[in-house]
Design an enzyme around this catalytic site. Sequence first.
Site, PDB file in Angstrom:
ATOM      1  N   VAL A  48       4.371  -1.457   3.276  1.00  0.00           N
ATOM      2  CA  VAL A  48       3.874  -0.106   3.038  1.00  0.00           C
ATOM      3  C   VAL A  48       4.984   0.771   2.471  1.00  0.00           C
ATOM      4  O   VAL A  48       6.128   0.723   2.928  1.00  0.00           O
ATOM      5  CB  VAL A  48       3.334   0.518   4.348  1.00  0.00           C
ATOM      6  CG1 VAL A  48       3.031   1.996   4.170  1.00  0.00           C
ATOM      7  CG2 VAL A  48       2.087  -0.229   4.816  1.00  0.00           C
ATOM      8  N   LYS A  49       4.604   1.552   1.476  1.00  0.00           N
ATOM      9  CA  LYS A  49       5.492   2.553   0.874  1.00  0.00           C
ATOM     10  C   LYS A  49       5.055   3.912   1.414  1.00  0.00           C
ATOM     11  O   LYS A  49       3.955   4.374   1.113  1.00  0.00           O
ATOM     12  CB  LYS A  49       5.359   2.486  -0.646  1.00  0.00           C
ATOM     13  CG  LYS A  49       6.030   3.591  -1.434  1.00  0.00           C
ATOM     14  CD  LYS A  49       5.625   3.452  -2.907  1.00  0.00           C
ATOM     15  CE  LYS A  49       6.195   4.572  -3.760  1.00  0.00           C
ATOM     16  NZ  LYS A  49       5.663   4.522  -5.147  1.00  0.00           N
ATOM     17  N   ALA A  50       5.884   4.539   2.251  1.00  0.00           N
ATOM     18  CA  ALA A  50       5.470   5.763   2.944  1.00  0.00           C
ATOM     19  C   ALA A  50       6.413   6.915   2.668  1.00  0.00           C
ATOM     20  O   ALA A  50       7.608   6.720   2.397  1.00  0.00           O
ATOM     21  CB  ALA A  50       5.404   5.507   4.453  1.00  0.00           C
ATOM     22  N   ALA A  84       0.837  -1.195   0.000  1.00  0.00           N
ATOM     23  CA  ALA A  84       0.000   0.000   0.000  1.00  0.00           C
ATOM     24  C   ALA A  84       0.873   1.247   0.000  1.00  0.00           C
ATOM     25  O   ALA A  84       1.954   1.263   0.587  1.00  0.00           O
ATOM     26  CB  ALA A  84      -0.909   0.016   1.223  1.00  0.00           C
TER      27      ALA A  84
END
Length: 258
Positions: free
Chosen positions: A166-168, A133
């Site tokens: 997760v790509k944040a 995500a």
Amino acid sequence: MTHTSWPRRRMHHVFAPDGRAVIAAMDAGIKGVAPGLENGRAAVRRIVDGGVDAILATIGLARAAADELGGTGLILALDSEIPSAQYGVSQAVRWGADALELKVFPGNPSVTKLGELRELCAEADKYGMPVMAEPIPVSFKDVEAHTLTNVANGARLSAEAGADFVKAQYVGTVDEFRSVVEGCLVPVLALGGPMKPTPVHALQMAADAVEAGARGVVYGRNIVEAERPDRMVAALVEIVHGGASVKSAAKHLNPPLG
């Protein structure tokens, strides 16, 4: 091999044995011809030559450059005008993808896409397909909303919805970003965002993110628009996997930087 082993096996195609990853985001073609991606197959070849662990690509680029990927991991970008859970998972299985990606927008008054993420994660789980995500608070344009608290909450909400990693956005200091990583239930990768003033700035952000506990980076423009994308990847690999200093890793760049 049991069903529950499949997500782990596919994750090994994205993350190296040390549990870290350098991923090139090459999905900008969703908006048309993008800088650095004019010749998609050649762009993929250059980045693979640099030693990237995986690429994030649209289905079109993934099909066109399949022969260039070799054993490099493939994450299929599912950002679409319509809900993507049903067709996205079947496409990923058909094309041998190792994971799926979906952008969500926590706090957006119109659509957060968190419901779509939950549906995607549930459907992907049936096939042992991991999901990455990318939570962007409110929208890409609402930069005032991209606070440490909102980024941390977005990462956690994505994990709670079922995302496997997760790509944040990297925000704040090393110590502050550590709270994003520690508050998330799954591995966090730092996204590259806009082009940095110099390649060294991009390398420094990668080093800071890893120091904060991130498992690596997902860089788009800062790789594909680099003068030598392959050397930029090699420099990032030195930092993420080799623990090299920014100064040492920068020697991979052309021209060399002192």
